[in-house]
Design a protein around this motif. Structure first.
Motif, PDB file in Angstrom:
ATOM      1  N   THR A 115       1.053  -1.147   0.061  1.00  0.00           N
ATOM      2  CA  THR A 115       0.015   0.068  -0.109  1.00  0.00           C
ATOM      3  C   THR A 115       0.539   1.028  -0.201  1.00  0.00           C
ATOM      4  OG1 THR A 115      -1.713  -1.335   1.076  1.00  0.00           O
ATOM      5  CG2 THR A 115      -2.424   0.894   1.441  1.00  0.00           C
ATOM      6  N   CYS A 116       1.662   0.963   1.414  1.00  0.00           N
ATOM      7  CA  CYS A 116       2.638   2.264   0.819  1.00  0.00           C
ATOM      8  C   CYS A 116       3.529   2.648  -0.539  1.00  0.00           C
ATOM      9  CB  CYS A 116       3.394   2.276   1.938  1.00  0.00           C
ATOM     10  SG  CYS A 116       3.440   2.322   3.457  1.00  0.00           S
ATOM     11  N   GLU A 117       3.999   1.216  -0.916  1.00  0.00           N
ATOM     12  CA  GLU A 117       4.892   1.880  -2.711  1.00  0.00           C
ATOM     13  C   GLU A 117       3.211   2.660  -2.823  1.00  0.00           C
ATOM     14  OE1 GLU A 117       7.735  -1.337  -4.486  1.00  0.00           O
ATOM     15  OE2 GLU A 117       5.191  -1.622  -5.511  1.00  0.00           O
ATOM     16  N   MET A 118       2.426   1.984  -3.242  1.00  0.00           N
ATOM     17  CA  MET A 118       1.218   2.535  -4.481  1.00  0.00           C
ATOM     18  C   MET A 118       1.194   3.968  -3.983  1.00  0.00           C
ATOM     19  SD  MET A 118      -1.247  -0.611  -3.661  1.00  0.00           S
ATOM     20  CE  MET A 118      -3.219  -0.236  -4.047  1.00  0.00           C
ATOM     21  N   MET A 119       1.599   4.219  -2.578  1.00  0.00           N
ATOM     22  CA  MET A 119       1.217   5.777  -2.788  1.00  0.00           C
ATOM     23  C   MET A 119       2.160   6.271  -2.759  1.00  0.00           C
ATOM     24  SD  MET A 119      -2.300   5.346  -1.880  1.00  0.00           S
ATOM     25  CE  MET A 119      -3.200   4.264  -1.911  1.00  0.00           C
ATOM     26  N   GLY A 120       3.137   6.516  -3.506  1.00  0.00           N
ATOM     27  CA  GLY A 120       5.176   7.382  -3.173  1.00  0.00           C
ATOM     28  C   GLY A 120       5.884   6.695  -2.550  1.00  0.00           C
ATOM     29  N   ALA A 121       6.024   5.153  -1.448  1.00  0.00           N
ATOM     30  CA  ALA A 121       7.086   5.366  -1.159  1.00  0.00           C
ATOM     31  C   ALA A 121       8.308   5.549  -1.583  1.00  0.00           C
ATOM     32  CB  ALA A 121       7.225   3.807  -0.328  1.00  0.00           C
ATOM     33  N   ASP A 122       8.125   5.000  -3.719  1.00  0.00           N
ATOM     34  CA  ASP A 122       9.438   4.761  -4.146  1.00  0.00           C
ATOM     35  C   ASP A 122      10.129   6.622  -3.965  1.00  0.00           C
ATOM     36  OD1 ASP A 122      10.036   2.505  -4.144  1.00  0.00           O
ATOM     37  OD2 ASP A 122       8.739   1.930  -6.083  1.00  0.00           O
ATOM     38  N   THR A 123       9.480   6.983  -4.004  1.00  0.00           N
ATOM     39  CA  THR A 123       9.612   8.468  -4.104  1.00  0.00           C
ATOM     40  C   THR A 123      10.429   9.110  -2.753  1.00  0.00           C
ATOM     41  OG1 THR A 123       8.190   8.997  -6.030  1.00  0.00           O
ATOM     42  CG2 THR A 123       8.444  10.914  -5.409  1.00  0.00           C
ATOM     43  N   LEU A 124       9.588   9.235  -2.392  1.00  0.00           N
ATOM     44  CA  LEU A 124       9.967   8.891  -0.913  1.00  0.00           C
ATOM     45  C   LEU A 124      11.667   8.422  -0.796  1.00  0.00           C
ATOM     46  CD1 LEU A 124       6.842   8.583   1.263  1.00  0.00           C
ATOM     47  CD2 LEU A 124       7.627  10.701   1.260  1.00  0.00           C
ATOM     48  N   LEU A 125      11.971   7.334  -0.529  1.00  0.00           N
ATOM     49  CA  LEU A 125      12.573   6.835  -0.666  1.00  0.00           C
ATOM     50  C   LEU A 125      13.760   7.416  -1.598  1.00  0.00           C
ATOM     51  CD1 LEU A 125      11.892   3.529  -0.180  1.00  0.00           C
ATOM     52  CD2 LEU A 125      13.500   4.507   1.275  1.00  0.00           C
ATOM     53  N   SER A 126      13.444   7.818  -2.904  1.00  0.00           N
ATOM     54  CA  SER A 126      14.651   8.073  -3.523  1.00  0.00           C
ATOM     55  C   SER A 126      15.039   9.357  -3.359  1.00  0.00           C
ATOM     56  CB  SER A 126      15.116   8.681  -4.832  1.00  0.00           C
ATOM     57  OG  SER A 126      12.755   8.470  -5.035  1.00  0.00           O
ATOM     58  N   GLU A 127      14.266  10.566  -2.551  1.00  0.00           N
ATOM     59  CA  GLU A 127      14.133  11.863  -2.293  1.00  0.00           C
ATOM     60  C   GLU A 127      14.974  12.630  -0.853  1.00  0.00           C
ATOM     61  OE1 GLU A 127      10.359  13.653  -4.649  1.00  0.00           O
ATOM     62  OE2 GLU A 127      10.248  14.458  -2.191  1.00  0.00           O
ATOM     63  N   LEU A 128      14.990  11.088  -0.047  1.00  0.00           N
ATOM     64  CA  LEU A 128      15.671  11.295   1.323  1.00  0.00           C
ATOM     65  C   LEU A 128      17.154  11.056   1.348  1.00  0.00           C
ATOM     66  CD1 LEU A 128      12.614   9.737   3.376  1.00  0.00           C
ATOM     67  CD2 LEU A 128      13.441  12.497   4.071  1.00  0.00           C
ATOM     68  N   SER A 129      17.078   9.609  -0.043  1.00  0.00           N
ATOM     69  CA  SER A 129      18.692   9.494   0.022  1.00  0.00           C
ATOM     70  C   SER A 129      19.413  10.372  -0.733  1.00  0.00           C
ATOM     71  CB  SER A 129      18.531   8.194  -0.645  1.00  0.00           C
ATOM     72  OG  SER A 129      17.752   7.071   0.107  1.00  0.00           O
ATOM     73  N   GLU A 130      18.812  11.348  -1.364  1.00  0.00           N
ATOM     74  CA  GLU A 130      19.223  12.073  -1.688  1.00  0.00           C
ATOM     75  C   GLU A 130      19.639  13.323  -1.161  1.00  0.00           C
ATOM     76  OE1 GLU A 130      18.310  13.645  -6.016  1.00  0.00           O
ATOM     77  OE2 GLU A 130      18.868  15.028  -5.796  1.00  0.00           O
ATOM     78  N   PHE A 131      18.737  13.854  -0.452  1.00  0.00           N
ATOM     79  CA  PHE A 131      19.004  15.238   0.429  1.00  0.00           C
ATOM     80  C   PHE A 131      20.210  14.382   1.356  1.00  0.00           C
ATOM     81  CE2 PHE A 131      18.085  17.147   4.033  1.00  0.00           C
ATOM     82  CZ  PHE A 131      17.511  18.702   3.862  1.00  0.00           C
ATOM     83  N   TYR A 132      20.062  13.741   1.949  1.00  0.00           N
ATOM     84  CA  TYR A 132      20.888  12.852   3.387  1.00  0.00           C
ATOM     85  C   TYR A 132      22.307  13.027   3.219  1.00  0.00           C
ATOM     86  CZ  TYR A 132      16.943  13.747   6.414  1.00  0.00           C
ATOM     87  OH  TYR A 132      15.863  14.810   6.877  1.00  0.00           O
ATOM     88  N   GLY A 133      22.234  12.187   1.131  1.00  0.00           N
ATOM     89  CA  GLY A 133      23.490  11.725   1.401  1.00  0.00           C
ATOM     90  C   GLY A 133      24.553  10.937   2.378  1.00  0.00           C
ATOM     91  N   GLY A 134      23.801   9.660   3.267  1.00  0.00           N
ATOM     92  CA  GLY A 134      24.800   8.785   4.449  1.00  0.00           C
ATOM     93  C   GLY A 134      24.410   9.680   5.341  1.00  0.00           C
ATOM     94  N   LYS A 135      24.255  10.957   5.742  1.00  0.00           N
ATOM     95  CA  LYS A 135      24.029  11.500   7.113  1.00  0.00           C
ATOM     96  C   LYS A 135      22.881  11.580   8.046  1.00  0.00           C
ATOM     97  CE  LYS A 135      26.412  15.995   6.016  1.00  0.00           C
ATOM     98  NZ  LYS A 135      25.431  16.522   4.124  1.00  0.00           N
ATOM     99  N   VAL A 136      22.032  10.627   7.039  1.00  0.00           N
ATOM    100  CA  VAL A 136      21.106   9.719   7.828  1.00  0.00           C
ATOM    101  C   VAL A 136      20.508   8.498   7.062  1.00  0.00           C
ATOM    102  CG1 VAL A 136      18.363  10.285   8.656  1.00  0.00           C
ATOM    103  CG2 VAL A 136      19.847  12.305   8.604  1.00  0.00           C
ATOM    104  N   ARG A 137      20.685   8.083   7.891  1.00  0.00           N
ATOM    105  CA  ARG A 137      20.722   6.217   7.462  1.00  0.00           C
ATOM    106  C   ARG A 137      18.966   6.697   7.051  1.00  0.00           C
ATOM    107  NH1 ARG A 137      20.481   0.371   9.278  1.00  0.00           N
ATOM    108  NH2 ARG A 137      20.102   1.597  11.097  1.00  0.00           N
ATOM    109  N   VAL A 138      18.536   6.308   5.384  1.00  0.00           N
ATOM    110  CA  VAL A 138      17.066   5.920   4.973  1.00  0.00           C
ATOM    111  C   VAL A 138      17.169   4.627   4.416  1.00  0.00           C
ATOM    112  CG1 VAL A 138      16.273   6.900   2.849  1.00  0.00           C
ATOM    113  CG2 VAL A 138      17.411   7.855   4.335  1.00  0.00           C
ATOM    114  N   ILE A 139      16.203   3.939   4.672  1.00  0.00           N
ATOM    115  CA  ILE A 139      16.795   2.362   4.427  1.00  0.00           C
ATOM    116  C   ILE A 139      14.679   1.897   4.317  1.00  0.00           C
ATOM    117  CG2 ILE A 139      18.532   1.361   5.187  1.00  0.00           C
ATOM    118  CD1 ILE A 139      17.154   0.658   7.967  1.00  0.00           C
ATOM    119  N   ARG A 140      14.860   0.862   3.354  1.00  0.00           N
ATOM    120  CA  ARG A 140      13.172   0.460   2.864  1.00  0.00           C
ATOM    121  C   ARG A 140      12.800   0.209   4.223  1.00  0.00           C
ATOM    122  NH1 ARG A 140      10.956   0.149  -1.870  1.00  0.00           N
ATOM    123  NH2 ARG A 140       9.577  -0.798  -2.368  1.00  0.00           N
TER     124      ARG A 140
END
Ligand SMILES: Cc1cc2nc3c(=O)[nH]c(=O)nc-3n(C[C@H](O)[C@H](O)[C@H](O)COP(=O)(O)O)c2cc1C
Ligand code: SF4
Ligand code: FES
Length: 565
Positions: A115-140
């Motif tokens: 359900t989360c994937e249907m509602m846009g989880a992938d966008t969240l993952l890629s935007e957050l990973s790019e924004f934090y660049g490893g300073k915050v751990r972003v995981i699925r």
């Protein structure tokens, strides 16, 4: 030709005075040993508490270093390999090697289940990973039991619902990392409305176990964890086994799409606790273990307080209560894996027979019931078997809590008569389809229960009614899909979930899920190979995970071929 130098090793038994340069095995770090001893304090060093202790380390240090793990193994008197294999089994323990850099202070988990994937989880993952660049751990991460407010992310232990990248960043910036505890009926409020009177009457022997078993059986209540085993019959079987007997409450709720147990525990925890203590009284369980998934940290905090109130009132005088914390492993919802986990081990499902009713926790006969099953006990006894049993539709008996998510206007837990159809759930109880979406298909029972097309939207949703279509209702997690959803992608998401969550114990499941994921990435599926793999998984896996993993894949090949061939 290159010259080869041979190095001679002396025979270890020759005793030529060339003693070992290093002591055997991993060296203990004295500082780490001190820290672990202080962290454990005066808690008993019981083997079954290993997972609880790993949580203590993870919570305090935000990871589990090799030095701390070795010190913990030493402190508990277990081999390092055992501590290591348990710690690395669970997704919520971050076990580091000596050479690893420390983890960032903050972790953001983004739910990547259906359900989360249907509602846009992938966008969240890629935007957050790019924004934090490893300073915050972003995981699925897998389903967090909040699919009605998808997409969901967990910042530290704070859950952001209907999440946007901005809202997640704001929570992280503001240090909003602790769980929220919504309003609920606490001990005093529950008692004030007649709560625990039934339990007190049981403890005073004003009722008999046989009488309660008869009421449960008469009501038609079936296990609501997914298997639908008649509750009265199960109580009777366990009661017939030798003492001492034990009990476990399954609060693992890991099936993607399921969030009903959370609703009941979060709002009316004592109704579950009273049902639990009544069941424990019926089977004369010495101890009851509540196994709560780690994705519900707010509930854990609240339960610790409320269980203390129950103990202060002496309501645990016949049965001790222990709250155990899961650590991010879906498979630990399977009852025998849960029992292994309660014993402090990896959650590997056991071969059956013997069944847990005969050989459960520490080898003792054990009653396992789901949260919602126990939630209904007090009402059924007080209002009568017919009150509950009389409420189903058609041949179905009782009330059911369908967790509805996906493409509907009003997702949520729908408490309705057992045996309603998905069309009724959508139109009468969920406000209809989302604007711009046409009903295409649905998951009747979470990730495991298969997928059905809209043309089968009038089938009654109950245990056993979907078997002939290769599907089942399980925990009654209904995910609504529309013409915007590609069924191949839906099935791929579910197979990835099974691949991640397979305990790895049997080859068909471990290898079958992995290979299927790869094959399902193709635009056109290799039908023959996938069918062969799926059949093998279904036939030769030990537990329900592997046996059901191919259900969605078969459903797509049967009902939605145009999306994948
Ligand atoms: C892979 C798998 C996962 C399961 N997950 C859960 C779960 O999260 N919660 C639950 O109550 N039952 C779960 N079950 C069902 C349990 O094994 C068991 O049947 C149930 O807890 C018994 O309680 P009940 O009779 O009250 O339903 C799962 C079963 C399988 C095969
Ligand atoms: S079927 Fe999968 S999850 Fe179940 S025991 Fe086998 S490997 Fe583990
Ligand atoms: S919370 Fe994301 S799918 Fe359930």
């Amino acid at each position: 030709m290159e010259e080869i130098t041979l190095r001679r090793h002396s025979h270890p038994g020759r005793k030529k005075g060339r003693g070992r340069a290093y002591a055997k095995g991993r060296q203990l770090d004295p500082a780490a040993v001190k820290e672990i001893a202080a962290l454990l304090g005066d808690r008993p060093r019981r083997r079954d508490l290993l997972i609880e202790f790993l949580h203590l380390v993870q919570d305090k240090y935000n990871q589990i270093s090799a030095a701390h793990l070795a010190a913990l193994a030493e402190e508990m008197g277990i081999p390092m390999s055992e501590a290591f294999e348990v710690a690395t089994f669970y997704a919520h323990f971050d076990v580091l090697k000596e050479s690893d850099a420390p983890l960032p202070a903050l972790t953001v988990r983004v739910c990547g289940s259906l359900t989360c994937e249907m509602m846009g989880a992938d966008t969240l993952l890629s935007e957050l990973s790019e924004f934090y660049g490893g300073k915050v751990r972003v995981i699925r991460a897998p389903c967090m039991g909040r699919c009605d407010v998808a997409p969901v992310a967990e910042v530290g232990h704070y859950h952001v619902t209907s999440a946007t990248t901005e809202a997640i960043k704001a929570a992280a910036n503001n240090g909003q990392v602790h769980p929220e505890i919504p309003k609920y009926t606490d001990y005093d409020a529950y008692r004030a409305k007649g709560g625990y009177a039934l339990l007190e009457s049981c403890l005073a022997n004003e009722r008999t176990p046989d009488e309660l078993i008869e009421i449960m059986s008469g009501s038609g209540l079936r296990g609501l964890g997914g298997a639908g085993f008649p509750t009265g019959t199960k109580w009777n079987i366990v009661r017939g086994e030798a003492k001492p007997r034990l009990m476990a409450v399954n609060a693992d709720e890991g099936e993607p799409g399921t969030f009903k147990d959370k609703l009941y525990l979060e709002g009316d925890p004592h109704r579950v606790l009273e049902g639990m203590l009544i069941a424990a009284w019926v089977v004369e369980a010495e101890t009851v273990y509540i196994y709560l998934r780690d994705e519900y940290p707010g509930i854990r905090k609240m339960l610790l307080k409320e269980i203390a109130a129950v103990k202060a009132a002496g309501l645990d005088r016949k049965t001790k209560i222990e709250l155990r914390r899961g650590a991010g492993a879906y498979i630990c919802g399977e009852e025998s894996a849960m029992i292994e986990s309660i014993e402090g081990k990896r959650g590997l499902p056991r071969h059956r027979p013997p069944y847990v009713a005969q050989f459960g926790i520490f080898g003792r006969p054990t009653l396992v019931n789901n949260v919602e099953t126990l939630f209904w006990v007090r009402d059924i006894v007080e209002k009568g078997a017919d009150w509950f049993g009389g409420q189903g539709k058609g041949d179905s008996k009782g009330l059911r809590s369908y967790s509805v998510s996906g493409r509907v206007k009003e997702p949520g837990v729908k408490l309705v008569p057992a045996g309603v159809s998905v069309r009724e759930l959508i139109e009468e109880y969920s406000g209809g389809m989302e604007i711009g979406h046409t009903f295409k298909g649905y998951l009747p029972g979470g990730a495991s229960g298969g997928i059905l097309p809209a043309s089968m939207g009038d089938l009654p949703l109950d245990f056993g009614t979907l078997d002939e279509h290769g599907c089942f209702v399980g925990s009654h997690a209904v995910v609504i899909l529309s013409d915007h959803d590609h069924m191949g992608s839906v099935a791929s998401n579910l197979m990835r979930f099974f691949e991640d969550e397979s305990c790895g114990q049997c080859t068909p499941c471990r290898v079958g899920t992995e290979k299927s994921v790869k094959l399902m990435e193709a635009e056109k599926w290799d039908e023959e190979l996938l069918t062969e793999l799926g059949t093998c998984m279904g036939d030769a896996s030990i537990c329900g995970l592997g046996q059901a993993a191919a259900n969605p894949l078969f459903s797509v090949l049967k009902h939605f071929r145009e999306d994948v061939t």
